[in-house]
Design a protein around this motif. Structure first.
Motif, PDB file in Angstrom:
ATOM      1  N   ARG A 110       0.840  -1.187   0.000  1.00  0.00           N
ATOM      2  CA  ARG A 110       0.000   0.000   0.000  1.00  0.00           C
ATOM      3  C   ARG A 110       0.886   1.252   0.000  1.00  0.00           C
ATOM      4  O   ARG A 110       1.896   1.310   0.700  1.00  0.00           O
ATOM      5  N   ALA A 111       0.480   2.244  -0.771  1.00  0.00           N
ATOM      6  CA  ALA A 111       1.142   3.542  -0.673  1.00  0.00           C
ATOM      7  C   ALA A 111       0.780   4.176   0.667  1.00  0.00           C
ATOM      8  O   ALA A 111      -0.337   4.009   1.165  1.00  0.00           O
ATOM      9  N   GLU A 112       1.714   4.891   1.268  1.00  0.00           N
ATOM     10  CA  GLU A 112       1.481   5.509   2.573  1.00  0.00           C
ATOM     11  C   GLU A 112       1.537   7.025   2.459  1.00  0.00           C
ATOM     12  O   GLU A 112       2.430   7.578   1.807  1.00  0.00           O
ATOM     13  N   GLY A 113       0.580   7.678   3.100  1.00  0.00           N
ATOM     14  CA  GLY A 113       0.545   9.135   3.111  1.00  0.00           C
ATOM     15  C   GLY A 113       0.458   9.700   1.711  1.00  0.00           C
ATOM     16  O   GLY A 113      -0.362   9.269   0.892  1.00  0.00           O
ATOM     17  N   SER A 114       1.331  10.656   1.415  1.00  0.00           N
ATOM     18  CA  SER A 114       1.330  11.300   0.100  1.00  0.00           C
ATOM     19  C   SER A 114       2.255  10.600  -0.887  1.00  0.00           C
ATOM     20  O   SER A 114       2.414  11.057  -2.018  1.00  0.00           O
ATOM     21  N   GLU A 115       2.851   9.481  -0.473  1.00  0.00           N
ATOM     22  CA  GLU A 115       3.793   8.774  -1.328  1.00  0.00           C
ATOM     23  C   GLU A 115       3.064   7.960  -2.397  1.00  0.00           C
ATOM     24  O   GLU A 115       1.930   7.511  -2.202  1.00  0.00           O
ATOM     25  N   THR A 116       3.739   7.740  -3.524  1.00  0.00           N
ATOM     26  CA  THR A 116       3.274   6.735  -4.478  1.00  0.00           C
ATOM     27  C   THR A 116       3.665   5.366  -3.925  1.00  0.00           C
ATOM     28  O   THR A 116       4.454   5.257  -2.967  1.00  0.00           O
ATOM     29  N   LEU A 117       3.132   4.315  -4.533  1.00  0.00           N
ATOM     30  CA  LEU A 117       3.496   2.972  -4.090  1.00  0.00           C
ATOM     31  C   LEU A 117       4.989   2.746  -4.247  1.00  0.00           C
ATOM     32  O   LEU A 117       5.639   2.177  -3.356  1.00  0.00           O
ATOM     33  N   GLY A 118       5.539   3.208  -5.364  1.00  0.00           N
ATOM     34  CA  GLY A 118       6.980   3.043  -5.576  1.00  0.00           C
ATOM     35  C   GLY A 118       7.793   3.748  -4.511  1.00  0.00           C
ATOM     36  O   GLY A 118       8.798   3.216  -4.024  1.00  0.00           O
ATOM     37  N   GLU A 119       7.379   4.943  -4.118  1.00  0.00           N
ATOM     38  CA  GLU A 119       8.094   5.692  -3.089  1.00  0.00           C
ATOM     39  C   GLU A 119       8.004   4.990  -1.747  1.00  0.00           C
ATOM     40  O   GLU A 119       9.002   4.918  -0.995  1.00  0.00           O
ATOM     41  N   THR A 120       6.831   4.463  -1.417  1.00  0.00           N
ATOM     42  CA  THR A 120       6.670   3.757  -0.147  1.00  0.00           C
ATOM     43  C   THR A 120       7.538   2.518  -0.089  1.00  0.00           C
ATOM     44  O   THR A 120       8.253   2.284   0.897  1.00  0.00           O
ATOM     45  N   VAL A 121       7.490   1.696  -1.138  1.00  0.00           N
ATOM     46  CA  VAL A 121       8.268   0.456  -1.130  1.00  0.00           C
ATOM     47  C   VAL A 121       9.763   0.749  -1.136  1.00  0.00           C
ATOM     48  O   VAL A 121      10.539   0.089  -0.431  1.00  0.00           O
ATOM     49  N   ALA A 122      10.200   1.755  -1.895  1.00  0.00           N
ATOM     50  CA  ALA A 122      11.618   2.109  -1.907  1.00  0.00           C
ATOM     51  C   ALA A 122      12.086   2.537  -0.518  1.00  0.00           C
ATOM     52  O   ALA A 122      13.186   2.175  -0.072  1.00  0.00           O
ATOM     53  N   ARG A 123      11.249   3.300   0.179  1.00  0.00           N
ATOM     54  CA  ARG A 123      11.603   3.710   1.544  1.00  0.00           C
ATOM     55  C   ARG A 123      11.666   2.506   2.474  1.00  0.00           C
ATOM     56  O   ARG A 123      12.584   2.384   3.302  1.00  0.00           O
TER      57      ARG A 123
END
Length: 268
Positions: A72-85
C-alpha cells in the motif's frame, strides 16, 4: 524470549534455527516478518552458544516473496516511493545483515523460493534445497520489475549473464537439482533429509574459527574482481596476519596433539 508471530526461533546444540512461519501466505516476506528476522539475528549474534544459523520455512514453501496483496502507498507517497523507503529502512538492512552476519548462515530451502524469497536464500553463506524445491524469479515477466534484494548481483555472478537473463526474463522455475548443476546453490537433498542435513552443515560450519566466515566471504568476493596476480597478493597479505592469530596456533597445537581443534574461545 523473543516475541514473534511471523517466525519461529529454536536452538539445537550450537545451531540456531529461524523458520519463516506464515504458512497462509507461503511465508511471504512482509515487513513484520523482516523486522522479526532482524531482531532474532541481533539476539543470535549476542548469544555465545549459537555458532551458526539455519534459515528455513514452515509448511510447503520456503518463501513466496513479497506479500503483494499487502502493498500500500502511505501518506502522500506513491506505491513506488513507499516500497523504496521500506527497502531502505528494513529490507536492505535485513539482506545485508544476512550477507555480513558474523556467524555462518545456511539456507535450507524446503519448498518454493520465489522472488524476494529466492533473494533471501541467496544472501546466505550456503544454500541447500530439497530436491522438490524450486527457485523462480517472476519479477520481469509477471510484474514488470527487475529482480531485487541482491538477486541480480547473485545471478550474474553465479550463473553468468546469459543464464541469468534467461531465468529473469522467462520466469523459468529452476528445480533444486538443476540449481546445483548450474552453480546457483550448493546441494539438493531428499526433502525428508533436509532438516537434519542443514543442521549437520551448520554445526560443521560453526565449528570453524568464528572470524573465518567473514574472511572467506571477503576472499571470494575479491577473487571475482581481481586478476590472478592481485589475488595471490591478497592471499599473501591475509596469511601474514592469520598465521599470527589464535586460530592458527590452536589448529597447529591440535594437529600435533592428534585431536580436534577447539576454536570456541578463539578471537582471531
Amino acid at each position: 524470549m523473543l516475541d514473534t508471530t511471523q517466525i519461529e526461533v529454536s536452538a539445537e546444540g550450537t545451531v540456531a534455527t529461524l523458520a519463516l512461519a506464515n504458512e497462509a501466505t507461503r511465508n511471504a516476506l512482509n515487513l513484520a516478518m523482516q523486522k522479526e528476522l532482524l531482531a532474532a539475528l541481533d539476539r543470535i549474534e549476542a548469544d555465545p552458544a549459537a555458532r551458526a544459523v539455519v534459515l528455513t520455512g514452515r509448511g510447503k514453501g520456503f518463501c513466496s516473496g513479497a506479500e503483494l496483496g499487502g502493498l500500500r502507498a502511505e501518506g502522500s507517497e506513491t506505491l513506488g516511493e513507499t516500497v523504496a523507503r521500506q527497502m531502505d529502512e528494513t529490507t536492505h538492512p535485513l539482506i545485508e545483515r544476512l550477507r555480513g552476519f558474523p556467524k555462518p548462515v545456511i539456507a535450507a530451502v524446503n519448498g518454493a523460493a520465489a522472488g524476494m524469497g529466492a533473494s533471501l536464500a541467496l544472501a546466505c553463506d550456503m544454500v541447500v534445497a530439497a530436491e522438490t524445491a524450486f527457485f523462480v524469479f517472476p519479477f520481469a515477466p509477471n510484474l514488470g520489475l527487475v529482480p531485487d534484494c541482491g538477486a541480480t548481483w547473485h545471478l550474474a555472478r553465479r550463473l553468468g549473464p546469459a543464464r541469468a537473463m534467461k531465468l529473469a526474463l522467462t520466469g523459468e522455475r529452476l528445480a533444486g537439482p538443476d540449481a546445483v548443476a548450474l552453480g546457483l546453490i550448493a546441494e539438493a537433498t531428499p526433502a525428508d533429509a533436509l532438516p537434519r542435513h542443514a543442521q549437520q552443515l551448520a554445526t560443521a560450519a560453526g565449528a570453524a574459527p568464528p572470524h573465518m566466515v567473514a574472511e572467506l566471504r571477503a576472499a571470494f568476493d575479491a577473487a571475482l574482481t581481481q586478476d590472478f596476480t592481485a589475488q595471490l597478493e591478497y592471499e599473501r597479505r591475509r596469511q601474514r596476519t592469520l598465521l599470527d592469530g589464535e586460530a592458527f596456533a590452536e589448529g597447529t597445537t591440535a594437529f600435533l596433539e592428534k585431536r580436534a581443534p577447539d576454536f570456541r574461545k578463539v578471537r582471531s
